[in-house]
Enzyme design. Structure first.
Site, short mmCIF file in Angstrom:
data_model
loop_
_atom_site.label_atom_id
_atom_site.label_comp_id
_atom_site.label_asym_id
_atom_site.label_seq_id
_atom_site.Cartn_x
_atom_site.Cartn_y
_atom_site.Cartn_z
N HIS A 13 16.49 11.83 -21.50
CA HIS A 13 16.74 11.30 -22.92
C HIS A 13 15.44 12.08 -23.46
O HIS A 13 14.44 11.27 -23.64
CB HIS A 13 16.80 9.82 -22.89
CG HIS A 13 18.18 9.44 -22.68
ND1 HIS A 13 18.97 8.71 -23.50
CD2 HIS A 13 19.01 9.91 -21.48
CE1 HIS A 13 20.02 8.38 -22.81
NE2 HIS A 13 20.13 8.94 -21.59
N GLU A 46 30.60 14.90 -19.18
CA GLU A 46 29.36 15.21 -19.92
C GLU A 46 29.10 16.62 -19.50
O GLU A 46 28.94 16.88 -18.35
CB GLU A 46 28.33 14.06 -19.49
CG GLU A 46 27.07 14.42 -20.05
CD GLU A 46 25.89 13.34 -19.57
OE1 GLU A 46 24.68 13.25 -20.35
OE2 GLU A 46 26.22 12.81 -18.61
N HIS A 88 22.54 13.25 -26.34
CA HIS A 88 21.12 13.35 -26.85
C HIS A 88 20.44 14.29 -26.26
O HIS A 88 20.96 15.19 -25.80
CB HIS A 88 20.49 12.18 -26.01
CG HIS A 88 20.83 12.29 -24.22
ND1 HIS A 88 20.05 12.78 -23.48
CD2 HIS A 88 21.89 11.41 -23.60
CE1 HIS A 88 21.01 12.59 -22.27
NE2 HIS A 88 21.69 11.75 -22.47
N ASP A 144 27.86 9.99 -12.70
CA ASP A 144 26.90 10.66 -13.76
C ASP A 144 25.70 10.99 -12.82
O ASP A 144 24.91 9.88 -12.55
CB ASP A 144 26.51 9.71 -14.74
CG ASP A 144 25.65 10.15 -15.86
OD1 ASP A 144 24.91 11.23 -15.71
OD2 ASP A 144 25.77 9.58 -16.92
N HIS A 187 25.88 1.94 -17.22
CA HIS A 187 24.44 2.21 -16.07
C HIS A 187 24.87 1.64 -14.76
O HIS A 187 23.89 0.96 -14.40
CB HIS A 187 23.41 2.03 -16.78
CG HIS A 187 23.03 2.78 -18.16
ND1 HIS A 187 22.00 2.55 -19.03
CD2 HIS A 187 23.72 3.85 -18.43
CE1 HIS A 187 21.93 3.33 -19.87
NE2 HIS A 187 22.87 4.36 -19.70
N ARG A 220 34.24 9.49 -18.25
CA ARG A 220 33.23 10.17 -19.19
C ARG A 220 33.22 11.53 -18.61
O ARG A 220 33.25 11.61 -17.45
CB ARG A 220 31.91 9.45 -19.13
CG ARG A 220 30.87 10.06 -19.80
CD ARG A 220 29.60 9.22 -20.15
NE ARG A 220 28.91 8.87 -18.78
CZ ARG A 220 28.91 7.65 -18.19
NH1 ARG A 220 29.43 6.59 -18.71
NH2 ARG A 220 28.18 7.52 -17.06
N TYR A 255 36.18 3.39 -22.05
CA TYR A 255 36.10 2.21 -20.92
C TYR A 255 36.86 1.26 -21.37
O TYR A 255 36.66 0.56 -22.19
CB TYR A 255 34.36 2.17 -20.92
CG TYR A 255 33.61 3.18 -20.98
CD1 TYR A 255 33.28 3.79 -19.75
CD2 TYR A 255 33.28 3.82 -21.97
CE1 TYR A 255 32.60 4.95 -19.74
CE2 TYR A 255 32.44 4.90 -21.91
CZ TYR A 255 31.95 5.38 -20.97
OH TYR A 255 31.34 6.58 -20.85
N ASP A 306 21.94 16.65 -16.82
CA ASP A 306 22.63 15.50 -16.86
C ASP A 306 24.07 15.68 -17.11
O ASP A 306 24.58 16.10 -18.16
CB ASP A 306 22.09 14.86 -18.24
CG ASP A 306 22.64 13.52 -18.52
OD1 ASP A 306 23.35 12.89 -17.58
OD2 ASP A 306 22.26 12.67 -19.29
N GLU A 330 28.92 13.67 -24.42
CA GLU A 330 29.51 13.11 -23.39
C GLU A 330 30.40 12.07 -23.68
O GLU A 330 30.05 10.75 -23.79
CB GLU A 330 28.39 12.32 -22.43
CG GLU A 330 27.21 11.88 -23.24
CD GLU A 330 26.10 11.35 -22.43
OE1 GLU A 330 26.57 10.49 -21.68
OE2 GLU A 330 25.19 11.27 -22.77
N ASP A 356 0.82 -1.25 0.16
CA ASP A 356 0.00 -0.04 -0.05
C ASP A 356 0.96 1.31 -0.10
O ASP A 356 0.45 2.38 0.58
CB ASP A 356 -0.93 0.05 1.30
CG ASP A 356 -0.26 -0.06 2.84
OD1 ASP A 356 1.19 -0.30 2.51
OD2 ASP A 356 -0.82 0.20 3.68
N HIS A 394 29.21 4.36 -26.28
CA HIS A 394 27.91 4.67 -26.28
C HIS A 394 27.68 5.88 -27.23
O HIS A 394 28.81 6.17 -28.02
CB HIS A 394 27.28 4.97 -24.93
CG HIS A 394 28.20 5.78 -24.23
ND1 HIS A 394 28.42 7.21 -24.47
CD2 HIS A 394 29.17 5.61 -23.32
CE1 HIS A 394 29.11 7.89 -23.96
NE2 HIS A 394 29.81 6.93 -22.86
#
Length: 454
Positions: free
Chosen positions: A375, A424, A368, A274, A257, A422, A405, A285, A401, A41, A364
């Site tokens: 996104h 970004e 975007h 990130d 991710h 990375r 890796y 982002d 970005e 609930d 990647h």
């Protein structure tokens, strides 16, 4: 001061602009999101459907926006000048003192109409009776079929009632259209008010990245760093993150991710974060990568500067008329040349560039669209080779970005293994170039090391 307000008149104008694109004698149905059960609930923190929010500014679940296009108006001004023929209607939860004691206050139809600028508003208790009358006799119905199964079922049930009610004088719409392409185009170009909010979201997020850098040290856990970030968001008006924050130390940074955020941070490793705030529905982002102990090793610095150089090269291409494909070309060439020079990529350099060989380690996309969704919606206009050729226009916002890796199993010299990087930023296309909205999150080695040493 963070700017978090969009005037009711702007939401009204968005509705009128959408109506202007619809054919005469049509209706659009845009439902709000529903609450989602987390456990028994209890519910997850509510997140409004972004298309519904874009058109209404209304933040309650279960509501329904109905837009009626009667005449052949082709501009928002023409729509606004004939609101007898063109109507905006909201169905929302009825006022209910008992429910409000348990679950919080409701706006109710009367205040929704006056405060949010609708021509009419009804309680959800009237939906079953009133909505069929709005669809009766219309030629076309616009809605996002497949978005909410229960909503689809309701719409088709109403259409069946109208189709089976010929003897009662009912006439069912004969054309069903997807409303999402029009809304995506509208959302892609940001208004001045939207950009003010996105600048504020970036400022809050940049400060959170600074806070993480100052807090970080060997022996801390990834989730402790995440807590610092979320605290900075909430303390400055952004109650939630725009997405699940990635806080990955060491080899965890090579997982794109990674959101477990549970491991201890080790001396000599890098930490990739990130994370971006959501403010008034709009997302930031931002990604930053920095050394846990505050000092880059020689190998870390070499790869880091290569990623930074590629990001700068990509950002420098952004201006009206350019596109993601050109930005990708710039970033990929820098990365490929650098990885070849380091011996990580082997072979003929020009062929490696032609083959985008860096994608072995940059796995990647370059970026975007960004806005109400992290996104965000909007067509990239890909060609048969998946090159994104849509020309940039002022008011578009995107991420840039690039990353590298190299996991522990990669066939490279041991000193490069286990490094994930990375960087970004959020970039706005302006009339004569671009604006980097991510102005206060340090990203040069000198600035990062200086901040972490302070």
């Amino acid at each position: 001061m963070n700017k978090t307000h969009i005037d009711v008149s702007e939401y009204q104008q968005r509705r009128y602009r959408l109506l202007a694109q619809m054919p005469a004698n049509s209706v659009a149905l845009i439902p709000a999101a529903k609450e989602v059960t987390r456990s028994r609930d209890t519910e997850f923190l509510f997140c409004q459907d972004k298309d519904f929010f874009f058109l209404s500014g209304f933040y309650e679940p279960d509501a329904l926006l109905v837009l009626i296009k009667g005449d052949d108006a082709t501009t928002a001004e023409q729509v606004a000048s004939n609101l007898d023929s063109n109507e905006t209607i909201l169905f929302c939860r009825d006022k209910d003192p008992h429910a409000e004691v348990w679950q919080g206050r409701r706006v109710g139809p009367e205040d929704a109409q006056s405060q949010y600028g609708f021509e009419h508003a009804y309680g959800l208790s009237e939906l079953e009776q009133v909505l069929p009358m709005y669809l009766n006799g219309r030629q076309s119905v616009y809605f996002a079929q497949g978005l909410q199964k229960s909503f689809d079922e309701m719409v088709f049930a109403i259409l069946d009632i109208l189709r089976n009610g010929v003897k009662q004088g009912f006439v069912a719409p004969t054309t069903l259209c997807d409303i999402r392409p029009q809304l995506a185009e509208m959302r892609l170009i940001k208004s001045a008010a939207e950009l003010d909010i996105m600048r504020s979201a970036n400022q809050i997020s940049g400060n959170a990245h600074q806070r993480a850098m100052k807090f970080c040290q060997p022996g801390k856990f990834e989730y402790q760093v995440e807590a610092e970030i979320l605290h900075e968001f909430a303390s400055n008006g952004a109650r939630t993150a725009a997405y699940g924050s990635i806080v990955g130390g060491g080899e965890n940074a090579t997982i794109l991710h990674y959101t477990d955020n549970q491991d201890v941070l080790l001396d000599g490793e890098l930490l990739l974060i990130d994370a971006g705030a959501e403010l008034c529905g709009y997302a930031a982002d931002i990604t930053r990568t920095f050394p846990v102990n505050g000092k880059f090793s020689e190998e870390q610095a070499t790869l880091y500067n290569l990623v930074l150089e590629s990001q700068i090269a990509a950002i420098n291409t952004i201006k009206p008329g350019s596109n993601f494909a050109l930005a990708n070309d710039a970033a990929n060439e820098v990365l490929t040349r650098g990885l070849h020079q380091l011996g990580i990529l082997k072979g003929d350099l020009e062929q490696l560039i032609a083959d985008n060989a860096c994608k072995q380690y940059f796995i990647h996309g370059l970026g975007h669209w960004l806005g109400l969704d992290v996104h965000d919606v909007g067509d990239y206009q890909m060609d048969e080779n998946r090159r994104q050729l849509r020309p940039f226009e002022p008011g578009m916002v995107m991420t840039i970005e690039p990353g590298i890796y190299i996991d522990a199993e990669a066939d490279v010299d041991e000193r490069w293994k286990g490094i994930g990087i990375r960087i970004e930023d959020n970039i706005l296309v302006t009339e004569d170039g671009h604006e980097n909205l991510t102005v206060n999150a340090p990203k040069t080695i000198a600035d990062i090391e200086a901040l972490m040493a302070s």
